[in-house]
Design an enzyme around this catalytic site. Sequence first.
Site, PDB file in Angstrom:
ATOM      1  N   SER A 101     -10.813 -14.376 -12.899  1.00 35.80           N
ATOM      2  CA  SER A 101     -11.321 -15.193 -13.386  1.00 35.80           C
ATOM      3  C   SER A 101     -12.083 -16.012 -12.356  1.00 35.80           C
ATOM      4  CB  SER A 101     -10.762 -16.258 -14.341  1.00 35.80           C
ATOM      5  OG  SER A 101     -11.580 -17.458 -14.538  1.00 35.80           O
ATOM      6  N   TYR A 122      -3.497 -21.819 -16.654  1.00 33.22           N
ATOM      7  CA  TYR A 122      -4.388 -20.671 -16.616  1.00 33.22           C
ATOM      8  C   TYR A 122      -4.846 -20.027 -15.433  1.00 33.22           C
ATOM      9  CZ  TYR A 122      -8.504 -17.834 -17.989  1.00 33.22           C
ATOM     10  OH  TYR A 122      -9.516 -17.036 -18.295  1.00 33.22           O
TER      11      TYR A 122
HETATM   12  P1  NAI Z   1     -10.703 -12.635 -26.022  1.00 29.93           P
HETATM   13  O1  NAI Z   1      -9.981 -13.895 -26.653  1.00 29.93           O
HETATM   14  O2  NAI Z   1     -11.925 -12.189 -26.884  1.00 29.93           O
HETATM   15  O3  NAI Z   1      -9.798 -11.422 -25.600  1.00 29.93           O
HETATM   16  C1  NAI Z   1      -8.836 -11.382 -25.013  1.00 29.93           C
HETATM   17  C2  NAI Z   1      -8.036 -10.487 -25.994  1.00 29.93           C
HETATM   18  O4  NAI Z   1      -6.471 -10.381 -25.311  1.00 29.93           O
HETATM   19  C3  NAI Z   1      -7.853 -10.385 -27.340  1.00 29.93           C
HETATM   20  O5  NAI Z   1      -8.243  -9.475 -27.874  1.00 29.93           O
HETATM   21  C4  NAI Z   1      -6.321 -11.009 -27.506  1.00 29.93           C
HETATM   22  O6  NAI Z   1      -5.803 -10.603 -28.801  1.00 29.93           O
HETATM   23  C5  NAI Z   1      -5.760 -10.024 -26.358  1.00 29.93           C
HETATM   24  N1  NAI Z   1      -4.587 -10.364 -26.139  1.00 29.93           N
HETATM   25  C6  NAI Z   1      -4.009 -11.819 -25.705  1.00 29.93           C
HETATM   26  N2  NAI Z   1      -2.666 -11.718 -25.760  1.00 29.93           N
HETATM   27  C7  NAI Z   1      -2.237 -10.347 -25.703  1.00 29.93           C
HETATM   28  C8  NAI Z   1      -0.983  -9.739 -25.512  1.00 29.93           C
HETATM   29  N3  NAI Z   1       0.120 -10.239 -25.299  1.00 29.93           N
HETATM   30  N4  NAI Z   1      -0.928  -8.413 -25.807  1.00 29.93           N
HETATM   31  C9  NAI Z   1      -2.098  -7.685 -25.934  1.00 29.93           C
HETATM   32  N5  NAI Z   1      -3.345  -8.319 -26.315  1.00 29.93           N
HETATM   33  C10 NAI Z   1      -3.576  -9.584 -26.012  1.00 29.93           C
HETATM   34  O7  NAI Z   1     -11.318 -13.494 -24.844  1.00 29.93           O
HETATM   35  P2  NAI Z   1     -12.220 -13.008 -23.552  1.00 29.93           P
HETATM   36  O8  NAI Z   1     -13.214 -13.932 -23.137  1.00 29.93           O
HETATM   37  O9  NAI Z   1     -13.062 -11.564 -24.158  1.00 29.93           O
HETATM   38  O10 NAI Z   1     -11.176 -12.567 -22.502  1.00 29.93           O
HETATM   39  C11 NAI Z   1     -10.678 -11.246 -21.772  1.00 29.93           C
HETATM   40  C12 NAI Z   1     -10.091 -11.903 -20.535  1.00 29.93           C
HETATM   41  O11 NAI Z   1     -11.394 -12.261 -19.817  1.00 29.93           O
HETATM   42  C13 NAI Z   1      -9.100 -12.770 -20.409  1.00 29.93           C
HETATM   43  O12 NAI Z   1      -8.262 -12.219 -19.672  1.00 29.93           O
HETATM   44  C14 NAI Z   1      -9.708 -14.160 -20.122  1.00 29.93           C
HETATM   45  O13 NAI Z   1      -8.747 -14.795 -19.569  1.00 29.93           O
HETATM   46  C15 NAI Z   1     -10.943 -13.439 -19.229  1.00 29.93           C
HETATM   47  N6  NAI Z   1     -11.740 -14.405 -18.836  1.00 29.93           N
HETATM   48  C16 NAI Z   1     -12.665 -14.838 -19.924  1.00 29.93           C
HETATM   49  C17 NAI Z   1     -13.679 -15.709 -19.538  1.00 29.93           C
HETATM   50  C18 NAI Z   1     -14.769 -16.098 -20.583  1.00 29.93           C
HETATM   51  O14 NAI Z   1     -15.627 -17.176 -20.272  1.00 29.93           O
HETATM   52  N7  NAI Z   1     -14.864 -15.654 -21.844  1.00 29.93           N
HETATM   53  C19 NAI Z   1     -13.886 -16.272 -18.298  1.00 29.93           C
HETATM   54  C20 NAI Z   1     -12.980 -15.735 -17.245  1.00 29.93           C
HETATM   55  C21 NAI Z   1     -11.939 -14.899 -17.714  1.00 29.93           C
END
Ligand code: NAI
Length: 255
Positions: free
Chosen positions: A145, A158
């Site tokens: 991030s 976070y």
């Molecule tokens: P999202 O919530 O759509 O995706 C996160 C995914 O991780 C979901 O499918 C969720 O079910 C899964 N997940 C969470 N805990 C889990 C576990 N214990 N085991 C298996 N799967 C698990 O959100 P997004 O935005 O697509 O996030 C993806 C990555 O990007 C994350 O690591 C997030 O921190 C990072 N990120 C997102 C940003 C944004 O602006 N959306 C900015 C910076 C980083």
Amino acid sequence: MKELFDLTGKVAVVTGGNGGIGLGMARGLARAGARVVVAARDAAKSQEAVDELRALGSDAFALASDVTDEASVAALFAGIAVRCGRLDILVNNAGIFLKKPPQDTLLAEWQAVMETNSTGAFLCARAAYPHLCAVGGGKIINVASLVSVFGVPHAAAYSASKGAVLQLTRSLATAWAADRIQVNAVLPGWIDTPLTHAARQNVEGLNDRVVARTPSGRWGEIEDFEGIAVFLASAASDFITGAAIPVDGGYSVQV
Ligand code: NAI
């Protein structure tokens, strides 16, 4: 000349790959020819992602997995070995967000964020290692991030967890370079996904602030992650390891 961006014959696993940024990356990998394994917890959502990836030509499938659970992670990589006989690419994308001032953050909340974002990435990388070695090397892409490197007042747990992901990236890169495993981090800026939907709707002015502060003048979309995933998963990046690449429309380079 070697095929720089071709992933035909490669097997890639994307944690949390059934939505958001993970699905964006999975689409890119599928389009480039990889067989994509969606490793996530919600079976119905994973099936939808698999159907989409199969329509793109990937022989994709899903395996239920919780990255915080060592036994579940072991079962995931054993399952991939049985089903595919190889693994070439790991995308550590699963993550959770916690918006809370540090002084109000409970120990259990801190631990949950660290366990998913940092420990989960470590467990998956460690489990992937022997499989990547077995095929002569591979690629690990860690989704970190911008707050891996910048402070943020309302999300200390976070940002600490994502700082750990970045340092894990650098250390794994040095540890495993001789095994021909490249380990790189992607630093997303403000991306329109389920993780940011609530904040975008509920935090007054956030949407406009992000648009105004971002040189590209928009939020990121999950489609913005297809290309970086293919680049970091392919021969095109064979001499790049330990890097942290922002995908943020210029957010991090403008004062
Ligand atoms: P999202 O919530 O759509 O995706 C996160 C995914 O991780 C979901 O499918 C969720 O079910 C899964 N997940 C969470 N805990 C889990 C576990 N214990 N085991 C298996 N799967 C698990 O959100 P997004 O935005 O697509 O996030 C993806 C990555 O990007 C994350 O690591 C997030 O921190 C990072 N990120 C997102 C940003 C944004 O602006 N959306 C900015 C910076 C980083």
